[in-house]
Scaffold this motif. Sequence first.
Motif, PDB file in Angstrom:
ATOM      1  N   MET A  55       0.815  -1.210   0.000  1.00  0.00           N
ATOM      2  CA  MET A  55       0.000   0.000   0.000  1.00  0.00           C
ATOM      3  C   MET A  55       0.857   1.272   0.000  1.00  0.00           C
ATOM      4  SD  MET A  55      -3.153  -1.150   0.032  1.00  0.00           S
ATOM      5  CE  MET A  55      -4.252   0.079   0.733  1.00  0.00           C
ATOM      6  N   GLY A  56       2.157   1.115   0.241  1.00  0.00           N
ATOM      7  CA  GLY A  56       3.066   2.240   0.133  1.00  0.00           C
ATOM      8  C   GLY A  56       3.177   3.098   1.383  1.00  0.00           C
ATOM      9  N   GLN A  57       4.141   3.993   1.329  1.00  0.00           N
ATOM     10  CA  GLN A  57       4.404   4.874   2.473  1.00  0.00           C
ATOM     11  C   GLN A  57       3.258   5.837   2.718  1.00  0.00           C
ATOM     12  OE1 GLN A  57       6.992   4.569   4.589  1.00  0.00           O
ATOM     13  NE2 GLN A  57       6.000   6.154   5.835  1.00  0.00           N
ATOM     14  N   GLU A  58       2.588   6.228   1.676  1.00  0.00           N
ATOM     15  CA  GLU A  58       1.454   7.146   1.836  1.00  0.00           C
ATOM     16  C   GLU A  58       0.372   6.527   2.733  1.00  0.00           C
ATOM     17  OE1 GLU A  58      -1.762   9.644  -0.936  1.00  0.00           O
ATOM     18  OE2 GLU A  58      -0.182   8.432  -1.868  1.00  0.00           O
ATOM     19  N   THR A 106      14.147  -2.790  14.181  1.00  0.00           N
ATOM     20  CA  THR A 106      13.971  -3.896  13.221  1.00  0.00           C
ATOM     21  C   THR A 106      12.595  -4.535  13.403  1.00  0.00           C
ATOM     22  OG1 THR A 106      16.351  -4.350  13.329  1.00  0.00           O
ATOM     23  CG2 THR A 106      14.954  -6.054  12.377  1.00  0.00           C
ATOM     24  N   GLY A 107      12.188  -4.689  14.622  1.00  0.00           N
ATOM     25  CA  GLY A 107      10.873  -5.246  14.899  1.00  0.00           C
ATOM     26  C   GLY A 107       9.755  -4.342  14.384  1.00  0.00           C
ATOM     27  N   PHE A 108       9.907  -3.029  14.584  1.00  0.00           N
ATOM     28  CA  PHE A 108       8.887  -2.099  14.091  1.00  0.00           C
ATOM     29  C   PHE A 108       8.856  -2.043  12.567  1.00  0.00           C
ATOM     30  CE2 PHE A 108       8.992  -0.131  18.429  1.00  0.00           C
ATOM     31  CZ  PHE A 108       7.638  -0.289  18.699  1.00  0.00           C
ATOM     32  N   ASN A 109      10.030  -2.223  11.949  1.00  0.00           N
ATOM     33  CA  ASN A 109      10.049  -2.303  10.482  1.00  0.00           C
ATOM     34  C   ASN A 109       9.260  -3.517   9.994  1.00  0.00           C
ATOM     35  OD1 ASN A 109      11.375  -0.119   9.219  1.00  0.00           O
ATOM     36  ND2 ASN A 109      13.369  -0.831   9.972  1.00  0.00           N
ATOM     37  N   ALA A 110       9.417  -4.629  10.710  1.00  0.00           N
ATOM     38  CA  ALA A 110       8.670  -5.835  10.347  1.00  0.00           C
ATOM     39  C   ALA A 110       7.160  -5.591  10.489  1.00  0.00           C
ATOM     40  CB  ALA A 110       9.117  -7.011  11.216  1.00  0.00           C
ATOM     41  N   LEU A 132       5.561  -2.611  10.369  1.00  0.00           N
ATOM     42  CA  LEU A 132       5.095  -1.661   9.356  1.00  0.00           C
ATOM     43  C   LEU A 132       5.037  -2.298   7.969  1.00  0.00           C
ATOM     44  CD1 LEU A 132       6.940   1.601  10.498  1.00  0.00           C
ATOM     45  CD2 LEU A 132       4.528   1.002  10.806  1.00  0.00           C
ATOM     46  N   ASN A 133       5.998  -3.157   7.661  1.00  0.00           N
ATOM     47  CA  ASN A 133       5.958  -3.849   6.372  1.00  0.00           C
ATOM     48  C   ASN A 133       4.747  -4.781   6.286  1.00  0.00           C
ATOM     49  OD1 ASN A 133       8.260  -2.700   5.218  1.00  0.00           O
ATOM     50  ND2 ASN A 133       9.638  -4.206   6.128  1.00  0.00           N
ATOM     51  N   TYR A 134       4.408  -5.412   7.396  1.00  0.00           N
ATOM     52  CA  TYR A 134       3.224  -6.264   7.432  1.00  0.00           C
ATOM     53  C   TYR A 134       1.973  -5.418   7.200  1.00  0.00           C
ATOM     54  CZ  TYR A 134      -0.222  -9.692   9.011  1.00  0.00           C
ATOM     55  OH  TYR A 134      -1.307 -10.549   9.073  1.00  0.00           O
ATOM     56  N   ILE A 135       1.888  -4.286   7.861  1.00  0.00           N
ATOM     57  CA  ILE A 135       0.712  -3.420   7.711  1.00  0.00           C
ATOM     58  C   ILE A 135       0.600  -2.913   6.271  1.00  0.00           C
ATOM     59  CG2 ILE A 135      -0.309  -1.228   8.428  1.00  0.00           C
ATOM     60  CD1 ILE A 135       0.895  -1.704  11.203  1.00  0.00           C
ATOM     61  N   ARG A 136       1.727  -2.569   5.667  1.00  0.00           N
ATOM     62  CA  ARG A 136       1.727  -2.086   4.282  1.00  0.00           C
ATOM     63  C   ARG A 136       1.231  -3.137   3.301  1.00  0.00           C
ATOM     64  NH1 ARG A 136       6.787   1.716   2.734  1.00  0.00           N
ATOM     65  NH2 ARG A 136       6.295   0.759   0.724  1.00  0.00           N
ATOM     66  N   THR A 137       1.502  -4.383   3.599  1.00  0.00           N
ATOM     67  CA  THR A 137       1.135  -5.472   2.676  1.00  0.00           C
ATOM     68  C   THR A 137      -0.123  -6.231   3.125  1.00  0.00           C
ATOM     69  OG1 THR A 137       2.671  -6.937   3.835  1.00  0.00           O
ATOM     70  CG2 THR A 137       3.490  -5.793   1.878  1.00  0.00           C
ATOM     71  N   HIS A 138      -0.802  -5.684   4.105  1.00  0.00           N
ATOM     72  CA  HIS A 138      -2.105  -6.226   4.541  1.00  0.00           C
ATOM     73  C   HIS A 138      -3.046  -5.037   4.762  1.00  0.00           C
ATOM     74  CE1 HIS A 138       0.637  -9.554   5.366  1.00  0.00           C
ATOM     75  NE2 HIS A 138      -0.409 -10.357   5.383  1.00  0.00           N
TER      76      HIS A 138
END
Length: 325
Positions: free
Chosen positions: A127-130, A310-314, A316-322
């Motif tokens: 879904m991107g940074q936006e 690193t955990g928060f990146n994981a 946020l990446n999950y949220i972006r792709t879900h």
Amino acid sequence: MKQYENFDNNFFLKIICIIAGLVLVFVIAAAAVGLITADSSPADKEDDAETFVFGETQDKNDTSPAPIETEEDTAVPTVPESDTEAPEADDESSPVETEEITEEITTEEISEPDEPASTVLGETEDMGQEYIDSLIFLGDSTSYGLKAYKMLKDEKNTKQVWTTKTATLSLGDILTKKIVYPNTGKEMTIAEAAALAKPEYLVITLGIEGVTFLDEDAFKAQYTSLVEAVKVASPETKIMLQSIFPVASSFKTTDKLNNPLVDKANGWVLSIAENTGVRYLDTQSVLKDENGALNPKYDNGGNGINLNDTGFNAVLNYIRTHGYK
């Protein structure tokens, strides 16, 4: 002599009259014969005239005998045989058309209603940074780390993290507990902040402070009351309940807080999402190790509860792709 002379004159005059009369009779007779000859019989007239049959003409030169009229000829004209077969074809096709129409109506009337969107947010395109920039994160210390590690827009000055001054937020007094509204710096309840900001998306991460002293009914009641309060304050906000993060295996007080209890509480959170019509983010699934505990690479090395960058990146990446669509 005159007497004889007069007689002769009268005699000849009579003869002339008789002859004239005969000539007149002959002329009249000849004329009559001519008229009779010129006049033809009705049959001849039919041969010489054009005969109309149901609007079609017959050539007068046609030497074929004229059709003999019958009762059928004098009856009201019937539809040609080829035309009489058409209704039969229509009769045969009518059931098919009826079946098609019936099928369409049946499909519209009896078709299954659209399945409601899954409560658990499934995988989507990035879904991107936006999309991340449009989220508000409400929670305890596990959410505050997003600000501490500068994970969001405007880093430590981000307006995307809602929590208390001490970054502790218990379910026990969730409706009356006041958070710092980052847009003004003032303290207010969560419902009041939602009414002011009316965020497009709100990610709620709660439960780690509550699961140790609330039973299932109390846990669900408190959490549900918060969700309903936010929905009333900001009806258009899309709410996501994020799973409670797992704890590290090195966590000291596992007798009170442990991963089996966290897993059970996440089941309660999912149930709350289903019952209130909001969505559930299963981010805990990407944070666990093979033993179901917080993966050491995501542990900030403190109390065994909070994540590192690193955990928060994981997360946020999950949220972006879900994404919530």
